[in-house]
Structure formats: structure tokens, C-alpha cells
Motif scaffolding. Structure first.
Motif, PDB file in Angstrom:
ATOM      1  N   CYS A   2       0.847  -1.201   0.000  1.00 35.57           N
ATOM      2  CA  CYS A   2       0.000   0.000   0.000  1.00 35.57           C
ATOM      3  C   CYS A   2       0.883   1.252   0.000  1.00 35.57           C
ATOM      4  O   CYS A   2       1.785   1.399   0.806  1.00 35.57           O
ATOM      5  CB  CYS A   2      -0.901  -0.020   1.238  1.00 35.57           C
ATOM      6  SG  CYS A   2      -2.049   1.362   1.319  1.00 35.57           S
ATOM      7  N   PRO A   4       0.834   4.998   0.966  1.00 33.87           N
ATOM      8  CA  PRO A   4      -0.014   5.870   1.777  1.00 33.87           C
ATOM      9  C   PRO A   4      -0.446   7.142   1.045  1.00 33.87           C
ATOM     10  O   PRO A   4       0.358   7.801   0.390  1.00 33.87           O
ATOM     11  CB  PRO A   4       0.843   6.242   2.974  1.00 33.87           C
ATOM     12  CG  PRO A   4       2.010   5.327   2.961  1.00 33.87           C
ATOM     13  CD  PRO A   4       2.160   4.814   1.569  1.00 33.87           C
ATOM     14  N   ASN A  35      -8.030   9.958   2.861  1.00 33.34           N
ATOM     15  CA  ASN A  35      -6.917   9.020   3.014  1.00 33.34           C
ATOM     16  C   ASN A  35      -7.327   7.650   2.473  1.00 33.34           C
ATOM     17  O   ASN A  35      -8.504   7.317   2.407  1.00 33.34           O
ATOM     18  CB  ASN A  35      -6.504   8.921   4.478  1.00 33.34           C
ATOM     19  CG  ASN A  35      -7.616   8.390   5.364  1.00 33.34           C
ATOM     20  OD1 ASN A  35      -8.669   9.024   5.465  1.00 33.34           O
ATOM     21  ND2 ASN A  35      -7.390   7.255   6.002  1.00 33.34           N
ATOM     22  N   GLU A  37      -6.459   3.281   2.780  1.00 32.42           N
ATOM     23  CA  GLU A  37      -6.392   2.357   3.915  1.00 32.42           C
ATOM     24  C   GLU A  37      -5.077   2.424   4.690  1.00 32.42           C
ATOM     25  O   GLU A  37      -5.039   2.093   5.872  1.00 32.42           O
ATOM     26  CB  GLU A  37      -6.682   0.912   3.480  1.00 32.42           C
ATOM     27  CG  GLU A  37      -5.704   0.318   2.479  1.00 32.42           C
ATOM     28  CD  GLU A  37      -6.019   0.654   1.026  1.00 32.42           C
ATOM     29  OE1 GLU A  37      -5.282   0.168   0.160  1.00 32.42           O
ATOM     30  OE2 GLU A  37      -6.955   1.410   0.745  1.00 32.42           O
ATOM     31  N   CYS A  38      -4.001   2.878   4.100  1.00 28.39           N
ATOM     32  CA  CYS A  38      -2.748   2.966   4.849  1.00 28.39           C
ATOM     33  C   CYS A  38      -2.304   4.412   5.075  1.00 28.39           C
ATOM     34  O   CYS A  38      -1.249   4.660   5.643  1.00 28.39           O
ATOM     35  CB  CYS A  38      -1.642   2.151   4.163  1.00 28.39           C
ATOM     36  SG  CYS A  38      -1.293   2.672   2.478  1.00 28.39           S
ATOM     37  N   LYS A  40      -2.943   8.457   6.587  1.00 30.02           N
ATOM     38  CA  LYS A  40      -3.429   9.066   7.833  1.00 30.02           C
ATOM     39  C   LYS A  40      -4.729   9.828   7.569  1.00 30.02           C
ATOM     40  O   LYS A  40      -4.834  10.562   6.587  1.00 30.02           O
ATOM     41  CB  LYS A  40      -2.388  10.038   8.393  1.00 30.02           C
ATOM     42  CG  LYS A  40      -1.111   9.350   8.848  1.00 30.02           C
ATOM     43  CD  LYS A  40      -0.133  10.372   9.382  1.00 30.02           C
ATOM     44  CE  LYS A  40       1.171   9.680   9.789  1.00 30.02           C
ATOM     45  NZ  LYS A  40       2.183  10.650  10.227  1.00 30.02           N
TER      46      LYS A  40
END
Length: 109
Positions: A2, A4, A35, A37-38, A40
């Protein structure tokens, strides 16, 4: 794997009055980027509200007005009382508003 992508807020809007004579203003902002899933999440308010004098519409501004006594009534004629006392009274003609001074003195004498 992932990669971010963090949340990002859009800029705040201008302050705007919430109306009425309450003196409150508000501003808001949206989420410009959510955001994944990974990433912030956004941290902070989306709406802010404050009380300020400049948030009060001009139609709500008024000057302080001091209390005003009415005229004294005529003295009573109490000749039949043991001490022969008379008195007179007055009433408040206009109550103080907007932080004006309250009536000073007695309502009777």
C-alpha cells in the motif's frame, strides 16, 4: 504493498454570520483528499464557530440607554392618621437597556 495517501483539508471558507442578533460567525472546510487504507486520516474540525462583535448585524447594534424615572405623583393627604404622614411615589418610565445605568434613588418618599 500500500502506498499511503494521507487526508488533506481544503482551505477554510471566509467567516460568515449565523444570523440573528447572537453575534456568532462560522467557517468551514471540506476534505480535499481522503486518506486510503494505509494513509493518515484528517485530524481537526471541519467547522469552527466564534462570537465576535463584527458578526453582529448592524441592525442589532444599539446604544446603552439609561433608566428614566417618571414624574412624582402628588403627595397623599393623610390628615386622619395619628402622625399625619404623607407620601408620594414614582414609577420607572423606561428600563435601562444595553448596559445603561439602572435607576438610582427611591420609588417612594
Amino acid at each position: 504493498l500500500c502506498s499511503p495517501m494521507n487526508c488533506k483539508f481544503a482551505p477554510w471558507s471566509d467567516w460568515f454570520s449565523l444570523g440573528g442578533c447572537i453575534g456568532l460567525c462560522s467557517r468551514q472546510r471540506d476534505i480535499a483528499q481522503s486518506n486510503n487504507e494505509c494513509g493518515k486520516p484528517c485530524n481537526g474540525a471541519k467547522v469552527e464557530t466564534i462570537r465576535r462583535a463584527d458578526c453582529l448585524p448592524s441592525s442589532c447594534h444599539y446604544s446603552p440607554t439609561d433608566c428614566v424615572w417618571g414624574s412624582w405623583n402628588d403627595w397623599t393627604k393623610n390628615y386622619g392618621t395619628p402622625l399625619g404622614q404623607s407620601y408620594r411615589t414614582r414609577r420607572v418610565q423606561k428600563e435601562a437597556t444595553g448596559g445603561g445605568r439602572p435607576c438610582d434613588g427611591f420609588w417612594n418618599e
